[in-house]
Design a protein around this motif. Sequence first.
Motif, PDB file in Angstrom:
ATOM      1  N   ARG A   9      17.453  34.197  37.599  1.00  0.00           N
ATOM      2  CA  ARG A   9      17.628  33.801  36.215  1.00  0.00           C
ATOM      3  C   ARG A   9      17.239  34.954  35.296  1.00  0.00           C
ATOM      4  NH1 ARG A   9      19.868  29.675  35.129  1.00  0.00           N
ATOM      5  NH2 ARG A   9      18.845  29.435  33.151  1.00  0.00           N
ATOM      6  N   TYR A  10      17.670  34.875  34.050  1.00  0.00           N
ATOM      7  CA  TYR A  10      17.302  35.877  33.064  1.00  0.00           C
ATOM      8  C   TYR A  10      15.956  35.486  32.450  1.00  0.00           C
ATOM      9  CZ  TYR A  10      17.127  38.856  29.031  1.00  0.00           C
ATOM     10  OH  TYR A  10      16.725  39.779  28.120  1.00  0.00           O
ATOM     11  N   ARG A  11      15.079  36.473  32.324  1.00  0.00           N
ATOM     12  CA  ARG A  11      13.825  36.268  31.605  1.00  0.00           C
ATOM     13  C   ARG A  11      13.403  37.600  31.006  1.00  0.00           C
ATOM     14  NH1 ARG A  11       8.704  32.690  33.304  1.00  0.00           N
ATOM     15  NH2 ARG A  11       7.508  33.075  31.427  1.00  0.00           N
ATOM     16  N   PHE A  12      13.420  37.679  29.688  1.00  0.00           N
ATOM     17  CA  PHE A  12      13.098  38.924  28.990  1.00  0.00           C
ATOM     18  C   PHE A  12      11.693  39.390  29.348  1.00  0.00           C
ATOM     19  CE2 PHE A  12      11.417  41.333  25.379  1.00  0.00           C
ATOM     20  CZ  PHE A  12      12.349  42.349  25.346  1.00  0.00           C
ATOM     21  N   GLY A  13      11.583  40.678  29.710  1.00  0.00           N
ATOM     22  CA  GLY A  13      10.296  41.285  29.999  1.00  0.00           C
ATOM     23  C   GLY A  13       9.752  41.026  31.385  1.00  0.00           C
ATOM     24  N   SER A  14      10.410  40.173  32.151  1.00  0.00           N
ATOM     25  CA  SER A  14       9.897  39.826  33.475  1.00  0.00           C
ATOM     26  C   SER A  14      10.390  40.802  34.535  1.00  0.00           C
ATOM     27  CB  SER A  14      10.325  38.408  33.862  1.00  0.00           C
ATOM     28  OG  SER A  14       9.916  38.110  35.189  1.00  0.00           O
ATOM     29  N   THR A  15       9.524  41.105  35.486  1.00  0.00           N
ATOM     30  CA  THR A  15       9.880  41.944  36.623  1.00  0.00           C
ATOM     31  C   THR A  15       9.725  41.174  37.935  1.00  0.00           C
ATOM     32  OG1 THR A  15       7.628  42.817  36.785  1.00  0.00           O
ATOM     33  CG2 THR A  15       9.209  44.072  35.440  1.00  0.00           C
ATOM     34  N   ASN A  16       9.540  39.866  37.837  1.00  0.00           N
ATOM     35  CA  ASN A  16       9.345  39.016  39.011  1.00  0.00           C
ATOM     36  C   ASN A  16      10.627  38.222  39.264  1.00  0.00           C
ATOM     37  OD1 ASN A  16       8.742  36.877  40.764  1.00  0.00           O
ATOM     38  ND2 ASN A  16       6.624  36.741  40.046  1.00  0.00           N
ATOM     39  N   PRO A  17      11.350  38.505  40.366  1.00  0.00           N
ATOM     40  CA  PRO A  17      12.623  37.805  40.608  1.00  0.00           C
ATOM     41  C   PRO A  17      12.473  36.296  40.776  1.00  0.00           C
ATOM     42  CG  PRO A  17      12.041  39.198  42.479  1.00  0.00           C
ATOM     43  CD  PRO A  17      11.058  39.489  41.400  1.00  0.00           C
ATOM     44  N   ASP A  18      11.293  35.827  41.154  1.00  0.00           N
ATOM     45  CA  ASP A  18      11.080  34.381  41.283  1.00  0.00           C
ATOM     46  C   ASP A  18      10.981  33.695  39.929  1.00  0.00           C
ATOM     47  OD1 ASP A  18      11.062  34.518  44.082  1.00  0.00           O
ATOM     48  OD2 ASP A  18       8.913  34.962  44.111  1.00  0.00           O
ATOM     49  N   ARG A  19      10.575  34.441  38.903  1.00  0.00           N
ATOM     50  CA  ARG A  19      10.441  33.882  37.561  1.00  0.00           C
ATOM     51  C   ARG A  19      11.634  34.215  36.692  1.00  0.00           C
ATOM     52  NH1 ARG A  19       4.735  35.068  35.192  1.00  0.00           N
ATOM     53  NH2 ARG A  19       5.173  33.159  34.084  1.00  0.00           N
ATOM     54  N   GLY A  20      12.375  35.273  37.060  1.00  0.00           N
ATOM     55  CA  GLY A  20      13.509  35.741  36.285  1.00  0.00           C
ATOM     56  C   GLY A  20      13.352  37.218  35.989  1.00  0.00           C
ATOM     57  N   LEU A  21      14.461  37.877  35.701  1.00  0.00           N
ATOM     58  CA  LEU A  21      14.456  39.313  35.427  1.00  0.00           C
ATOM     59  C   LEU A  21      15.276  39.603  34.178  1.00  0.00           C
ATOM     60  CD1 LEU A  21      15.279  40.648  39.021  1.00  0.00           C
ATOM     61  CD2 LEU A  21      13.029  40.589  37.936  1.00  0.00           C
ATOM     62  N   ASP A  22      14.869  40.629  33.444  1.00  0.00           N
ATOM     63  CA  ASP A  22      15.745  41.097  32.379  1.00  0.00           C
ATOM     64  C   ASP A  22      16.685  42.147  32.965  1.00  0.00           C
ATOM     65  OD1 ASP A  22      14.259  43.494  32.456  1.00  0.00           O
ATOM     66  OD2 ASP A  22      13.221  43.096  30.568  1.00  0.00           O
ATOM     67  N   CYS A  23      17.549  42.727  32.151  1.00  0.00           N
ATOM     68  CA  CYS A  23      18.604  43.607  32.671  1.00  0.00           C
ATOM     69  C   CYS A  23      18.067  44.809  33.432  1.00  0.00           C
ATOM     70  CB  CYS A  23      19.550  44.045  31.562  1.00  0.00           C
ATOM     71  SG  CYS A  23      18.798  45.092  30.285  1.00  0.00           S
ATOM     72  N   SER A  24      17.077  45.495  32.871  1.00  0.00           N
ATOM     73  CA  SER A  24      16.570  46.699  33.538  1.00  0.00           C
ATOM     74  C   SER A  24      15.762  46.354  34.781  1.00  0.00           C
ATOM     75  CB  SER A  24      15.745  47.552  32.567  1.00  0.00           C
ATOM     76  OG  SER A  24      14.689  46.798  32.014  1.00  0.00           O
ATOM     77  N   ALA A  25      15.048  45.249  34.758  1.00  0.00           N
ATOM     78  CA  ALA A  25      14.303  44.820  35.942  1.00  0.00           C
ATOM     79  C   ALA A  25      15.267  44.401  37.054  1.00  0.00           C
ATOM     80  CB  ALA A  25      13.353  43.683  35.597  1.00  0.00           C
ATOM     81  N   PHE A  85      31.408  44.479  35.600  1.00  0.00           N
ATOM     82  CA  PHE A  85      30.034  44.837  35.923  1.00  0.00           C
ATOM     83  C   PHE A  85      29.186  43.569  36.003  1.00  0.00           C
ATOM     84  CE2 PHE A  85      30.173  44.641  31.356  1.00  0.00           C
ATOM     85  CZ  PHE A  85      28.909  44.231  30.943  1.00  0.00           C
ATOM     86  N   ILE A  86      28.070  43.668  36.723  1.00  0.00           N
ATOM     87  CA  ILE A  86      27.125  42.556  36.779  1.00  0.00           C
ATOM     88  C   ILE A  86      25.873  42.963  36.022  1.00  0.00           C
ATOM     89  CG2 ILE A  86      28.011  41.521  38.900  1.00  0.00           C
ATOM     90  CD1 ILE A  86      25.693  42.897  40.411  1.00  0.00           C
ATOM     91  N   HIS A  87      25.219  41.965  35.434  1.00  0.00           N
ATOM     92  CA  HIS A  87      24.025  42.236  34.636  1.00  0.00           C
ATOM     93  C   HIS A  87      23.240  40.949  34.467  1.00  0.00           C
ATOM     94  CE1 HIS A  87      25.988  40.702  30.789  1.00  0.00           C
ATOM     95  NE2 HIS A  87      26.987  40.761  31.645  1.00  0.00           N
ATOM     96  N   ALA A  88      21.962  41.097  34.161  1.00  0.00           N
ATOM     97  CA  ALA A  88      21.141  39.949  33.807  1.00  0.00           C
ATOM     98  C   ALA A  88      21.428  39.670  32.341  1.00  0.00           C
ATOM     99  CB  ALA A  88      19.669  40.243  34.047  1.00  0.00           C
ATOM    100  N   SER A  89      22.061  38.536  32.090  1.00  0.00           N
ATOM    101  CA  SER A  89      22.565  38.215  30.760  1.00  0.00           C
ATOM    102  C   SER A  89      21.644  37.254  30.018  1.00  0.00           C
ATOM    103  CB  SER A  89      23.956  37.581  30.900  1.00  0.00           C
ATOM    104  OG  SER A  89      24.385  37.023  29.687  1.00  0.00           O
ATOM    105  N   ARG A  90      21.148  37.702  28.872  1.00  0.00           N
ATOM    106  CA  ARG A  90      20.333  36.819  28.033  1.00  0.00           C
ATOM    107  C   ARG A  90      21.183  35.641  27.545  1.00  0.00           C
ATOM    108  NH1 ARG A  90      17.012  39.140  23.016  1.00  0.00           N
ATOM    109  NH2 ARG A  90      15.905  40.035  24.768  1.00  0.00           N
ATOM    110  N   LYS A  91      22.399  35.919  27.147  1.00  0.00           N
ATOM    111  CA  LYS A  91      23.283  34.873  26.612  1.00  0.00           C
ATOM    112  C   LYS A  91      23.544  33.770  27.635  1.00  0.00           C
ATOM    113  CE  LYS A  91      27.935  34.147  24.809  1.00  0.00           C
ATOM    114  NZ  LYS A  91      29.202  34.789  24.436  1.00  0.00           N
ATOM    115  N   HIS A  92      23.759  34.144  28.887  1.00  0.00           N
ATOM    116  CA  HIS A  92      24.101  33.172  29.923  1.00  0.00           C
ATOM    117  C   HIS A  92      22.893  32.713  30.734  1.00  0.00           C
ATOM    118  CE1 HIS A  92      28.325  33.594  29.048  1.00  0.00           C
ATOM    119  NE2 HIS A  92      28.142  34.898  29.019  1.00  0.00           N
ATOM    120  N   GLY A  93      21.756  33.375  30.559  1.00  0.00           N
ATOM    121  CA  GLY A  93      20.526  32.957  31.205  1.00  0.00           C
ATOM    122  C   GLY A  93      20.452  33.234  32.695  1.00  0.00           C
TER     123      GLY A  93
END
Length: 122
Positions: A9-25, A85-93
């Motif tokens: 899932r998308y989660r701004f600022g997170s670097t934990n894949p279990d909680r969610g990741l932002d695009c760069s993470a 391209f694939i990305h962690a999307s804030r819009k789509h969560g």
Amino acid sequence: MSSLSSGIRYRFGSTNPDRGLDCSAFVGYLFKEAVGEDLPRTAKEISDMGKHVGLNDMEPGDLVFFGKGKRHVSHVGIYVGGKKFIHASRKHGAVYESGLNEPYWQKHFSGARRLTTTLPRS
């Protein structure tokens, strides 16, 4: 385009894949899994890595960068071919597949980079 069933899932600022990741993470997590090396934390810092690649010379695995306003680079994704391209999307969560030919991404495209396992800066 479409949501991917990666379970991340998308989660701004997170670097934990279990909680969610932002695009760069998300990009950093996949790079670490594939190559065993860490990337810098932000999309801007990652955009300074590797070698510049022209829009027509991109290959799957190259990184694509986007930005707007004062933040020239604020988003990163992974090119998968076919102008997608694939990305962690804030819009789509979640992790999402988008097209480089979509008006929003065309407008905000700021370049592509090809990383190597030695990660030279240029």
